[in-house]
Design a protein around this motif. Structure first.
Motif, PDB file in Angstrom:
ATOM      1  N   UNK A  71      21.237  -9.439  33.948  1.00 33.96           N
ATOM      2  CA  UNK A  71      21.535  -8.141  34.137  1.00 33.96           C
ATOM      3  C   UNK A  71      20.621  -7.083  33.052  1.00 33.96           C
ATOM      4  N   UNK A  72      19.521  -8.146  32.528  1.00 36.47           N
ATOM      5  CA  UNK A  72      18.714  -7.520  31.506  1.00 36.47           C
ATOM      6  C   UNK A  72      17.553  -6.833  32.346  1.00 36.47           C
ATOM      7  N   UNK A  73      17.084  -5.710  31.846  1.00 37.24           N
ATOM      8  CA  UNK A  73      15.875  -5.022  32.357  1.00 37.24           C
ATOM      9  C   UNK A  73      14.612  -5.707  31.625  1.00 37.24           C
ATOM     10  N   UNK A  74      13.673  -5.848  32.766  1.00 37.78           N
ATOM     11  CA  UNK A  74      12.473  -6.542  31.979  1.00 37.78           C
ATOM     12  C   UNK A  74      11.096  -5.878  32.605  1.00 37.78           C
ATOM     13  N   UNK A  75       9.974  -5.789  31.725  1.00 38.02           N
ATOM     14  CA  UNK A  75       8.782  -5.255  32.052  1.00 38.02           C
ATOM     15  C   UNK A  75       7.841  -6.375  31.446  1.00 38.02           C
ATOM     16  N   UNK A  76       6.985  -6.602  32.207  1.00 37.11           N
ATOM     17  CA  UNK A  76       5.749  -7.555  32.078  1.00 37.11           C
ATOM     18  C   UNK A  76       4.600  -6.535  31.623  1.00 37.11           C
ATOM     19  N   UNK A  77       3.762  -7.082  30.547  1.00 41.93           N
ATOM     20  CA  UNK A  77       2.679  -6.439  30.197  1.00 41.93           C
ATOM     21  C   UNK A  77       1.503  -7.608  30.027  1.00 41.93           C
ATOM     22  N   UNK A  78       0.690  -7.527  31.129  1.00 42.65           N
ATOM     23  CA  UNK A  78      -0.168  -8.638  31.231  1.00 42.65           C
ATOM     24  C   UNK A  78      -1.096  -8.701  29.931  1.00 42.65           C
ATOM     25  N   UNK A  79      -1.548  -9.988  29.728  1.00 36.17           N
ATOM     26  CA  UNK A  79      -2.559 -10.273  28.815  1.00 36.17           C
ATOM     27  C   UNK A  79      -3.678 -11.125  29.333  1.00 36.17           C
ATOM     28  N   UNK A  80      -4.816 -10.943  28.553  1.00 35.16           N
ATOM     29  CA  UNK A  80      -6.075 -11.700  29.043  1.00 35.16           C
ATOM     30  C   UNK A  80      -6.141 -12.972  28.928  1.00 35.16           C
ATOM     31  N   UNK A  81      -5.818 -13.873  30.024  1.00 39.28           N
ATOM     32  CA  UNK A  81      -5.773 -15.373  30.035  1.00 39.28           C
ATOM     33  C   UNK A  81      -6.684 -15.948  29.404  1.00 39.28           C
ATOM     34  N   UNK A  82      -6.591 -17.024  28.496  1.00 41.61           N
ATOM     35  CA  UNK A  82      -7.865 -18.010  27.984  1.00 41.61           C
ATOM     36  C   UNK A  82      -8.726 -18.640  28.776  1.00 41.61           C
ATOM     37  N   UNK A  83      -8.179 -18.752  30.040  1.00 43.50           N
ATOM     38  CA  UNK A  83      -8.961 -19.345  31.175  1.00 43.50           C
ATOM     39  C   UNK A  83     -10.299 -18.413  31.483  1.00 43.50           C
ATOM     40  N   UNK A  84     -10.276 -17.244  31.164  1.00 46.23           N
ATOM     41  CA  UNK A  84     -11.289 -16.349  31.501  1.00 46.23           C
ATOM     42  C   UNK A  84     -12.059 -15.963  30.465  1.00 46.23           C
ATOM     43  N   UNK A  85     -11.264 -15.632  29.216  1.00 44.20           N
ATOM     44  CA  UNK A  85     -11.750 -15.147  28.053  1.00 44.20           C
ATOM     45  C   UNK A  85     -12.452 -16.257  27.243  1.00 44.20           C
TER      46      UNK A  85
END
Length: 247
Positions: A107-121
């Motif tokens: 019952x916890x509200x969640x928001x996802x904030x994407x990050x730059x993945x190491x496989x690309x950077x």
């Protein structure tokens, strides 16, 4: 009841942290972070916030995954803004999907904030384009460290070997003696270019260049250490075409 933000910290360079993620760190009440988050990014956390190290290094986890989830639920019941800070992107080999599902079930509200993945950077910081018209038109991202007791079959390395022209392996350094023979048996030539990049995008980034045929020996001789990303394919050769421009 508070809200949990699953925030991707990116690969290490604080300049690659998203504006949204930085703002949440500056205003959070609690920050629960993994071991691979760089000190520069940890310094962005609100100085008044509670800071909890959840660990997550090979063979030395400060908290079990179940304990981390329970901690997130508890803190969300006590505080308004809870940041779960994860290296790279929460949904790319970061168990963010598992944590999100458990939090929503509680019952916890969640928001996802994407990050730059190491496989690309990380390859980009090593002057390696994962796709290039002359070298590669496809790329596969795969973990080199599977979860114990997982429900699905082991990674099909034969399909990986033949499925795309560039392969990026996360968390696979310790398992290269098992992975590389499978790729060669699946048809990749032993002279296929390969690079290992340690501490990518950070000031102490280190690289080890070789081929499928000699990389295991080079790792042993150089005592190359994790965390590292592996890139396999002809895109690794692109560095040679750029070398005169950087000299």
């Amino acid at each position: 009841m508070g809200k949990v933000y699953l925030v991707g910290a990116g690969p290490g360079d604080p300049g690659l942290m998203t504006i949204r993620g930085k703002s949440l760190l500056e205003h959070c009440d609690v920050a629960i972070y993994d071991a691979l988050v760089s000190p520069e990014i940890l310094a962005m956390i609100n100085p008044l916030a509670e800071k909890i190290n959840a660990g997550k290094r090979r063979g030395n986890h400060s908290l079990l995954q179940s304990q981390t989830t329970e901690l997130l639920i508890t803190k969300a019941q006590e505080q308004a803004v809870v940041v779960r800070l994860k290296g790279g992107d929460p949904f790319i080999f970061g168990r963010g999907g598992e944590e999100m599902a458990d939090l929503l079930a509680a019952g916890i509200e969640v928001e996802v904030v994407p990050g730059i993945t190491s496989g690309i950077a990380v390859p980009a910081y090593a002057q390696i384009p994962l796709t290039h018209r002359d070298y590669s038109s496809s790329v596969t991202f795969v973990t080199g460290h599977e979860a114990a007791g997982r429900y699905s079959p082991k990674i099909n390395w034969q399909a990986i070997a033949t499925g795309s022209e560039t392969i990026v392996i996360y968390m696979g350094l310790h398992n290269l003696p098992e992975i590389i023979p499978q790729l060669i048996n699946a048809g990749l030539a032993i002279d296929t270019p390969m690079i290992l990049i340690r501490q990518g995008t950070c000031a102490d980034q280190a690289e080890l260049v070789g081929t499928l045929g000699d990389m295991i020996e080079k790792v042993h001789d150089s005592e190359f250490q994790p965390p590292a990303i592996a890139v396999i394919g002809n895109v690794v050769k692109f560095r040679d075409t750029l070398a005169p421009l950087f000299s």
